[in-house]
Enzyme design. Structure first.
Site, PDB file in Angstrom:
ATOM      1  N   ASP A  14      -6.012  -6.371   5.036  1.00 22.48           N
ATOM      2  CA  ASP A  14      -6.880  -6.004   4.263  1.00 22.48           C
ATOM      3  C   ASP A  14      -8.461  -7.846   4.049  1.00 22.48           C
ATOM      4  O   ASP A  14      -9.254  -7.238   3.695  1.00 22.48           O
ATOM      5  CB  ASP A  14      -7.166  -5.178   3.621  1.00 22.48           C
ATOM      6  CG  ASP A  14      -7.698  -4.601   2.340  1.00 22.48           C
ATOM      7  OD1 ASP A  14      -9.018  -4.860   2.867  1.00 22.48           O
ATOM      8  OD2 ASP A  14      -7.291  -3.617   1.598  1.00 22.48           O
ATOM      9  N   LYS A  44       2.843 -14.639   3.990  1.00 24.17           N
ATOM     10  CA  LYS A  44       3.308 -16.194   2.807  1.00 24.17           C
ATOM     11  C   LYS A  44       4.543 -16.469   2.512  1.00 24.17           C
ATOM     12  O   LYS A  44       5.354 -16.563   1.600  1.00 24.17           O
ATOM     13  CB  LYS A  44       2.905 -15.094   1.728  1.00 24.17           C
ATOM     14  CG  LYS A  44       2.557 -16.740   0.202  1.00 24.17           C
ATOM     15  CD  LYS A  44       2.024 -18.068   0.348  1.00 24.17           C
ATOM     16  CE  LYS A  44       1.757 -18.080  -0.461  1.00 24.17           C
ATOM     17  NZ  LYS A  44       0.476 -19.784  -0.033  1.00 24.17           N
ATOM     18  N   ASP A 100      -2.866 -18.389   2.504  1.00 20.34           N
ATOM     19  CA  ASP A 100      -4.107 -19.299   2.052  1.00 20.34           C
ATOM     20  C   ASP A 100      -4.578 -20.244   2.966  1.00 20.34           C
ATOM     21  O   ASP A 100      -5.887 -20.416   2.977  1.00 20.34           O
ATOM     22  CB  ASP A 100      -3.462 -19.848   0.700  1.00 20.34           C
ATOM     23  CG  ASP A 100      -2.040 -20.652   1.270  1.00 20.34           C
ATOM     24  OD1 ASP A 100      -2.240 -20.536   1.968  1.00 20.34           O
ATOM     25  OD2 ASP A 100      -1.317 -21.255  -0.184  1.00 20.34           O
ATOM     26  N   TYR A 116       0.691  -1.493  -0.285  1.00 21.11           N
ATOM     27  CA  TYR A 116       0.000   0.363  -0.107  1.00 21.11           C
ATOM     28  C   TYR A 116       0.576   1.105  -0.027  1.00 21.11           C
ATOM     29  O   TYR A 116       0.618   2.232  -0.897  1.00 21.11           O
ATOM     30  CB  TYR A 116      -0.718   0.127   1.179  1.00 21.11           C
ATOM     31  CG  TYR A 116      -1.806  -0.626   1.085  1.00 21.11           C
ATOM     32  CD1 TYR A 116      -2.186  -2.327   0.963  1.00 21.11           C
ATOM     33  CD2 TYR A 116      -3.457  -0.405   1.223  1.00 21.11           C
ATOM     34  CE1 TYR A 116      -2.917  -3.679   1.033  1.00 21.11           C
ATOM     35  CE2 TYR A 116      -4.684  -1.732   0.547  1.00 21.11           C
ATOM     36  CZ  TYR A 116      -3.804  -2.909   1.372  1.00 21.11           C
ATOM     37  OH  TYR A 116      -5.130  -3.481   0.836  1.00 21.11           O
ATOM     38  N   ASP A 169     -12.142  -8.618   5.744  1.00 22.06           N
ATOM     39  CA  ASP A 169     -13.583  -8.596   4.879  1.00 22.06           C
ATOM     40  C   ASP A 169     -14.258 -10.175   4.953  1.00 22.06           C
ATOM     41  O   ASP A 169     -15.255 -10.239   5.116  1.00 22.06           O
ATOM     42  CB  ASP A 169     -13.508  -7.700   3.489  1.00 22.06           C
ATOM     43  CG  ASP A 169     -13.387  -6.426   3.279  1.00 22.06           C
ATOM     44  OD1 ASP A 169     -13.351  -5.891   3.982  1.00 22.06           O
ATOM     45  OD2 ASP A 169     -13.200  -6.000   2.116  1.00 22.06           O
TER      46      ASP A 169
END
Length: 356
Positions: A242, A186, A218, A136, A246
């Site tokens: 993020d 990851k 994942d 970001y 959600d």
């Protein structure tokens, strides 16, 4: 107690108004509210999504109540002038590096979850998301290769001090909960994640009573739908956080139910300076129609009272009033109901008053 109120765009002003209505019902002494423009509203009024006047107002406050930003009409303007740069700018300028996003099932709403009710009812977790690093805020670029192909790239990077400070937030959060931290990365692919994992393990040595596990992102996404009740505090970076937060909202039942707190190192005379906002967006498709669910913004006020003003009893009262309202079947369209924005706010206020 100074609160900067930044309603923003779309449904932001509507849900913020109901949250302020609930706050007003508490009849707290010493509150001072100031209003400012951000997002597309700031751009139209002042030529920038985060006008200098608004930033100054935020700096002078003890806490910020933020609505939502985003407007399709601004999609084609320069990146640094788009509405979303307002909240990114506030995080950066005010050092708000830690985002706390609780996700907890409400009794009676298990059937609203995308999961089986018996799985959904066990959800009670907090996602601790790093806010000021990752792709970001990393360098971004688009180029034309010698053969004419277009290429775009975004740099993902974390310095060890950035990882260390957010890790401390997660472990301190776990001390007051189930004493478990799941660090999501990851590391099997990304060098950034390898450093992340190393630093988190170093910080974990300072909290021997907290159990730490590492999980690839994942797998974390799978566990959120398979066994979310096994998760307590989820620590992760900006991008992964993020996405996962959600996802967690739909496991609970609706993105309209999740509040958030963005915190930094700054303290005030009352508590920790922070920015409080619902995790949903500006929802321009329903803006101005009285259909938005204000619960997430109302719950954000509860988080503000808890973290920035040390008013735990008042925060708990709001949360109890929200839970009672939902249990009584007062539901917005996002939860399969038909109750409007102002009616939901009125219902919460009514239950807040009767339980005082």
């Amino acid at each position: 107690m100074k609160i900067a109120v930044l309603p923003g765009d779309g449904i932001g002003p509507e849900v913020t108004a109901e949250a302020l209505r609930v706050l007003d019902a508490l009849e707290l002494e010493g509150l001072e509210l100031t209003h400012g423009e951000v997002g597309a509203a700031g751009y139209r009024a002042k030529g920038h999504p985060l006008p200098p006047e608004t930033l100054a107002l935020a700096r002078e406050a003890d806490a910020i109540l933020f609505g939502a930003v985003g407007d399709p009409a601004c999609d084609d303007i320069e990146r640094h002038l788009r509405p979303e740069q307002a909240v990114l700018g506030l995080r950066k300028e005010l050092g708000l590096f830690a985002n706390l996003r609780p996700a907890k099932a409400f009794a009676g709403l298990e059937g609203m979850s995308a999961l089986r009710p018996d799985v959904a009812r066990d959800i009670d977790l907090v996602i601790v998301r790093e806010l000021t690093g990752d792709v970001y805020f990393g360098e971004k670029k688009r180029e034309i290769l010698p053969d004419g192909r277009r290429i775009g790239w975004d740099r993902m990077n974390y310095a060890e001090d950035e990882v260390r400070r957010i890790a401390h937030v997660a472990f301190r959060t776990a001390e007051g909960r189930g004493k478990r931290v799941t660090s999501v990365d990851k590391a099997n692919v990304l060098e950034t994640s390898r450093l992340w994992r190393e630093v988190v393990e170093e910080v974990a040595s300072e909290y021997p009573e907290i159990a730490l596990e590492h999980m690839y992102v994942d797998n974390a996404a799978m566990q959120l739908v398979k066994a979310p009740g096994a998760l307590d505090v989820v620590l992760t970076g900006n991008l992964f956080g993020d996405i996962l937060s959600d996802q967690a909202s739909m496991c609970v039942g609706s993105i309209g139910l999740l509040a958030s707190a963005s915190l930094g190192d700054r303290t005030t005379d009352h508590g920790t300076f922070g920015l409080y906002e619902p995790i949903h967006g500006s929802a321009p498709d329903i803006a101005g129609q009285g259909k938005a669910n204000p619960m997430a913004t109302i719950l954000s006020v509860a988080m503000m009272l808890r973290h920035s003003f040390a008013l735990e009893p008042e925060a708990a009262r709001i949360e109890a009033a929200v839970a009672a309202t939902l249990a009584d079947g007062v539901l917005g369209g996002d939860l399969g109901g038909s109750t409007g924005t102002s009616e939901i706010g009125e219902a919460v206020v009514s239950r807040l008053i009767t339980t005082s």
